[in-house]
Design a protein around this motif. Structure first.
Motif, mmCIF file in Angstrom:
data_model
loop_
_atom_site.group_PDB
_atom_site.id
_atom_site.type_symbol
_atom_site.label_atom_id
_atom_site.label_comp_id
_atom_site.label_asym_id
_atom_site.label_seq_id
_atom_site.Cartn_x
_atom_site.Cartn_y
_atom_site.Cartn_z
ATOM 1 N N VAL A 54 -6.475 -4.324 7.010
ATOM 2 C CA VAL A 54 -7.273 -3.881 5.850
ATOM 3 C C VAL A 54 -8.204 -2.726 6.210
ATOM 4 O O VAL A 54 -8.266 -1.723 5.466
ATOM 5 N N TRP A 57 -7.189 5.791 3.202
ATOM 6 C CA TRP A 57 -7.568 6.280 1.871
ATOM 7 C C TRP A 57 -8.807 7.178 1.944
ATOM 8 O O TRP A 57 -8.834 8.254 1.334
ATOM 9 N N SER A 100 -7.971 1.075 4.510
ATOM 10 C CA SER A 100 -9.151 1.680 3.885
ATOM 11 C C SER A 100 -9.489 3.019 4.523
ATOM 12 O O SER A 100 -9.840 3.988 3.833
ATOM 13 N N ASN A 123 0.822 -1.200 0.000
ATOM 14 C CA ASN A 123 0.000 0.000 0.000
ATOM 15 C C ASN A 123 0.863 1.260 0.000
ATOM 16 O O ASN A 123 0.533 2.266 -0.650
#
Length: 341
Positions: free
Chosen positions: A157, A164, A161, A77
């Motif tokens: 995860v 972002w 998320s 990422n």
């Protein structure tokens, strides 16, 4: 009879010297832009190659069925965030330095600045997440934070998320207030950022916007320094406990704990150094009404330093990558020898 003005000759000489001065000034500006363009192009080229090489390394391990570490997803990422910064900041700045400034239209200014801001924010948040995750995973089993390991694995995860989504929302300020300086536009109430400009507000609102953009960065820096300090402390205590296993007369090489400590300090110091300078430059851009050429270019160069350097730091600390490269080279040479037989 033709009357000749005596002052015409001095004026003509002054006009000639003024033209020479303007020509010299233009040449200096062109030389400065060329130097900056070369620096930005080198940063962008090496940064993109380094990040794609590191991404290829992780993808190769994934598709070959190799055992993956718990931090690999976070690192991948980070690579994507670095590529966003390099593609949407490095390439446009390089093109404008070489004279191709047409990319900074209204759409270009909003598009490039938005995704550059998102990539930069996700990069710093992901590095912070990587440090915190590592600090939790190396905790001793008897530690109070040992129970957090399973929760940390499940929250990777969702945390990525959240990073972002958060930075995509914060950087909406760029499409809202940014436009292009190209063309015949009224820039009276605009704050210029080179080829782009933003709506000029009062000092209070500018300070609020600067705080909105910088507070997540400052929070991530402080949290990452705390996590990295915790890792160094844990590794130091572990080294003291197993001190009798690392006698100096057995091997002259440093212990694994000391090597891990040096790696952490290298990554943290590099990150803190570059992103502290970057945050200061962004605050200056937000507070100054019309930032000069030097601040704009230095800000562009600093913003590309960590995305360019970070993949090489990871590769230098990960010996498996070099073993993979050497194995690939040996296999390639072996196949070439077989074909030549």
């Amino acid at each position: 009879m033709i009357h000749v003005d005596r002052d015409s000759y001095p004026l003509a000489g002054f006009s000639s010297s003024e033209d020479k001065y303007l020509s010299l000034t233009t040449d200096r500006k062109a030389s400065r832009e060329l130097v900056v363009g070369i620096i930005l192009s080198l940063q962008t080229t090496f940064g993109i190659l380094g990040n794609f090489s590191l991404l290829y390394h992780y993808l190769f391990l994934y598709f070959t069925g190799s055992r993956l570490r718990s931090t690999d997803l976070i690192v991948k990422n980070l690579i994507v965030a670095n590529l966003l910064v390099l593609l949407f900041s490095g390439i446009p700045h390089t093109m404008s330095s070489f004279g191709w400034y047409q990319v900074y239209s209204d759409f270009g200014c909003r598009f490039f600045l938005y995704f550059r801001g998102v990539g930069r924010g996700v990069s710093i948040s992901t590095t912070c997440l990587l440090s915190v995750f590592q600090a939790i995973m190396i905790c001793p089993r008897k530690s109070r934070r040992a129970d957090l390991k399973e929760k940390a694995l499940k929250s990777v995860v969702p945390s990525i998320s959240l990073c972002w989504v958060l930075h995509m929302l914060v950087n909406v300020l760029y499409p809202m207030f940014v436009s292009s300086n190209l063309g015949n536009k009224n820039t009276t109430n605009q704050k210029s950022f080179g080829y782009c400009s933003a709506v000029r507000h009062d000092k209070t609102r500018d300070s609020l916007y600067a705080a909105l953009l910088s507070v997540p960065d400052v929070f991530s820096l402080v949290l990452m320094m705390w996590a990295s300090g915790s890792m160094v402390f844990i590794l130091y205590r572990h080294k003291q406990r197993v001190k009798h296993l690392h006698r100096t007369n057995v091997s002259s090489r440093s212990s694994p704990e000391s090597r891990a400590t040096k790696t952490i300090l290298l990554l943290v110091s590099t990150f803190v150094y570059f992103y502290t300078l970057s945050s200061i430059s962004y605050v200056c851009l937000a507070l100054f009404h019309n930032p000069n050429w030097f601040i704009l270019k230095i800000s562009s160069i600093i913003s590309l330093c960590f995305p360019t350097a970070s993949p090489f730091l990871f590769m230098s600390c990960d010996s498996s990558l070099f073993r993979l490269c050497f194995a690939w080279i040996r296999n390639t040479k072996f196949l070439n020898l077989l074909r030549n037989l």
